[in-house]
Design an enzyme around this catalytic site. Structure first.
Site, PDB file in Angstrom:
ATOM      1  N   ASP A 111      -2.197  -0.724   5.963  1.00 44.17           N
ATOM      2  CA  ASP A 111      -2.083  -0.626   6.966  1.00 44.17           C
ATOM      3  C   ASP A 111      -3.568  -0.659   7.864  1.00 44.17           C
ATOM      4  OD1 ASP A 111      -2.423   2.897   6.987  1.00 44.17           O
ATOM      5  OD2 ASP A 111      -2.336   1.888   5.752  1.00 44.17           O
ATOM      6  N   ASP A 166       0.112   4.630   1.015  1.00 37.35           N
ATOM      7  CA  ASP A 166       0.077   6.209   2.171  1.00 37.35           C
ATOM      8  C   ASP A 166      -0.635   5.275   3.928  1.00 37.35           C
ATOM      9  OD1 ASP A 166      -0.569   9.140   0.454  1.00 37.35           O
ATOM     10  OD2 ASP A 166      -2.129   7.190  -0.426  1.00 37.35           O
ATOM     11  N   ASP A 190       0.831  -1.199  -0.048  1.00 37.94           N
ATOM     12  CA  ASP A 190       0.070   0.206  -0.129  1.00 37.94           C
ATOM     13  C   ASP A 190       0.979   1.152   0.193  1.00 37.94           C
ATOM     14  OD1 ASP A 190      -2.444   1.844   0.564  1.00 37.94           O
ATOM     15  OD2 ASP A 190      -1.720   1.692   2.437  1.00 37.94           O
TER      16      ASP A 190
END
Length: 222
Positions: A175, A14, A12
């Protein structure tokens, strides 16, 4: 968790590779000012991140996670946000400590690395370039690259097809709940980072690492 079978790693963007909240918050609050709305605390905007720019604009206007702004208002806000954010993509966005070195270590294992983000491809690619991350990745899949984005399995399955590997041979590192859900739907390993935007202990990942170097050590040692 044994990672010996992993042949490629997806990341991922961000909250996993970079902390982009300062620039996202600045663009969101500039948009709100443009629309005649008061600014939001950056922590509020942080809670609205994770499903792409279109969703972020809805949430930044309404300040609600599951609400949608009026169509014409959203269109005005979206156009302004994208232009403003594109002009200030990396003003205050930072690469998390150890990310560059960690990516280099994984590449030394001859593992293909791909980026799967819900940020639109036209924003993700230049951001990766400006921060010196682009060359680490053989493929970048944005939220608008395919008909579906995370938590759909499609972006992960697409990467597997491009790389010529089976889903169980791909590890998804992220996250958020979207990252874990996408990995589960695709049949990939789900790895959370302990430093991202969400509380990793709530995500139900197969494994949590506190750095990409830690992931490298686990993969190197099987």
């Amino acid at each position: 968790m044994n990672l010996k079978h992993i042949k490629a790693v997806a990341f991922d963007l961000d909250g996993t590779l970079v902390d982009s909240i300062p620039d996202l918050a600045n663009a969101a609050n500039a948009m709100r000012e443009h629309l005649g709305l008061p600014p939001l605390d950056p922590e509020r905007i942080k809670s609205h991140v994770g499903d792409g720019i279109a969703s972020l604009v809805h949430r930044a206007i309404t300040d609600e996670r599951h609400a949608e702004a009026d169509g014409p208002l959203w269109e005005r806000g979206y156009r302004f946000f994208v232009q403003r954010y594109r002009e200030h993509l990396a003003d205050h966005t930072t690469v998390y400590p150890g990310v560059r070195d960690g990516l280099g270590l994984l590449r030394a294992l001859q593992l293909p690395l791909v980026m799967i983000t819900n940020k639109s491809e036209r924003l993700a690619v230049p951001l990766a370039e400006q921060l010196g991350l682009r060359d680490h990745f053989s493929l970048i899949v944005g939220g608008d690259t395919l008909p579906e984005k995370k938590p759909s399995a499609l972006p992960l399955l697409h990467c597997c097809q491009v790389l010529g590997i089976q889903p169980q041979e791909l590890a998804m590192v992220g996250d958020s709940a979207n990252d874990v859900a996408a990995a589960r739907a695709a049949g990939c390993a789900a790895i959370a980072v302990g430093y991202g935007y969400a509380d990793a202990s709530t995500l139900g990942a197969d494994l949590t690492v506190n750095s990409i170097a830690e992931l490298y050590d686990l993969m190197k040692n099987g």
